[in-house]
Motif scaffolding. Structure first.
Motif, short mmCIF file in Angstrom:
data_model
loop_
_atom_site.label_atom_id
_atom_site.label_comp_id
_atom_site.label_asym_id
_atom_site.label_seq_id
_atom_site.Cartn_x
_atom_site.Cartn_y
_atom_site.Cartn_z
N CYS A 6 -3.12 4.49 9.98
CA CYS A 6 -3.29 3.12 9.48
C CYS A 6 -2.99 2.09 10.59
O CYS A 6 -1.97 2.19 11.26
N TRP B 6 2.36 -2.38 4.32
CA TRP B 6 2.74 -1.42 3.28
C TRP B 6 3.79 -1.95 2.31
O TRP B 6 3.68 -1.74 1.11
N GLY C 32 -3.39 -3.48 3.41
CA GLY C 32 -2.85 -3.07 2.15
C GLY C 32 -3.90 -2.49 1.20
O GLY C 32 -5.03 -2.22 1.57
N VAL D 254 -0.64 4.41 0.07
CA VAL D 254 -1.55 5.53 0.34
C VAL D 254 -1.07 6.35 1.54
O VAL D 254 -1.17 7.57 1.56
N GLY D 255 -0.53 5.65 2.56
CA GLY D 255 0.17 6.35 3.65
C GLY D 255 -0.70 7.05 4.67
O GLY D 255 -0.33 8.12 5.16
N CYS D 256 -1.84 6.46 5.05
CA CYS D 256 -2.67 7.07 6.11
C CYS D 256 -1.89 7.02 7.43
O CYS D 256 -1.42 5.95 7.82
N CYS E 89 0.87 -1.19 0.00
CA CYS E 89 0.00 0.00 0.00
C CYS E 89 0.90 1.22 0.00
O CYS E 89 1.86 1.29 0.77
S1 SF4 Z 1 -3.76 0.01 4.25
FE1 SF4 Z 1 -3.47 1.67 5.69
S2 SF4 Z 1 -2.38 3.25 4.52
FE2 SF4 Z 1 -3.26 1.82 3.03
S3 SF4 Z 1 -5.24 2.77 2.50
FE3 SF4 Z 1 -5.62 1.29 4.14
S4 SF4 Z 1 -5.54 2.54 6.01
FE4 SF4 Z 1 -4.55 3.75 4.39
#
Ligand code: SF4
Length: 210
Positions: free
Chosen positions: A51, A57, A86, A46-48, A44
């Motif tokens: 998370c 990731w 992910g 996206v980097g929230c 992943c």
């Molecule tokens: S895995 Fe984590 S970083 Fe990726 S979209 Fe979902 S919450 Fe956001």
């Protein structure tokens, strides 16, 4: 580093970087309470910051696994399979979903929508993230829009996302777990004032199950 052969199998979706798989109860969203086999795919970008699966990731940490093996495991347990991450749409989901459906399994996905839709799904749960907005194909095909509420601005983001998603999608607001005490009362008020939305809670965390 993967060999060229393994990388090519991952690229075409014959193999996928599998982080974990487990049989549990779907805790969130429209299908809350339903027994399901979860398949968590690594990778992943996206980097929230909040998370709760940051271990997912880096796809390189998760072994490329044959879709045949994933399907064989899933079919032993449940008639519903939830593919999550992910961000599973970083990979081509065509083969995995074809093979799961050939076993008459219901196939669901949890996605941020950050990549174009691949695969054939019985249920698409779109949980959009501000860092990397969804692609149009996911907005157009989502059955459910689930917006995570971490702060007050997320209500504005939720309304923007509701305008983008197809008109049949069911709309959910879900408190981010670490902010649930602060945000849940605001969500309750918001939903009573804006009843097109429903509340989704992470019931699996209250039940202390995966
Ligand atoms: S895995 Fe984590 S970083 Fe990726 S979209 Fe979902 S919450 Fe956001």
């Amino acid at each position: 580093m993967l060999t060229e052969e393994l990388q090519s199998a991952v690229n075409n979706g014959t193999m996928l970087p599998l982080m974990e798989e487990f049989y549990t109860i779907q805790g969130e969203g429209f299908h809350t309470g339903r027994a399901a086999y979860f398949v968590r795919i690594g990778g992943c970008d996206v980097g929230c910051h909040w998370c709760d699966v940051k271990e997912s990731w880096n796809a390189d940490l998760h072994p490329p696994t044959s879709t045949d093996v994933i399907v064989e495991h899933a079919a032993k347990h449940a008639n519903t399979v939830v593919v999550t991450g992910g961000e599973p749409l970083m990979w081509d989901m065509t083969l995995l979903t074809q093979k799961l459906k050939a076993k008459n399994l219901k196939v669901h996905i949890e996605t941020s929508g950050a990549y174009p839709l691949s695969g054939t799904w019985d249920w698409i749960c779109l949980s959009p993230k501000k860092n990397k907005l969804p692609t149009q194909t996911v907005y157009d095909n989502a059955h459910e829009l689930k917006v995570i509420i971490y702060n007050k601005h997320d209500f504005i983001f939720a309304e923007e996302q509701a305008k983008n998603v197809n008109s049949n999608a069911i709309l959910f607001l879900q408190p981010e777990w670490s902010k649930k005490d602060e945000m849940t009362p605001l969500i309750v008020d918001y939903v009573m004032n804006n009843p097109k939305w429903r509340i989704s809670l992470q019931t699996h965390k209250y039940l202390n199950i995966p």
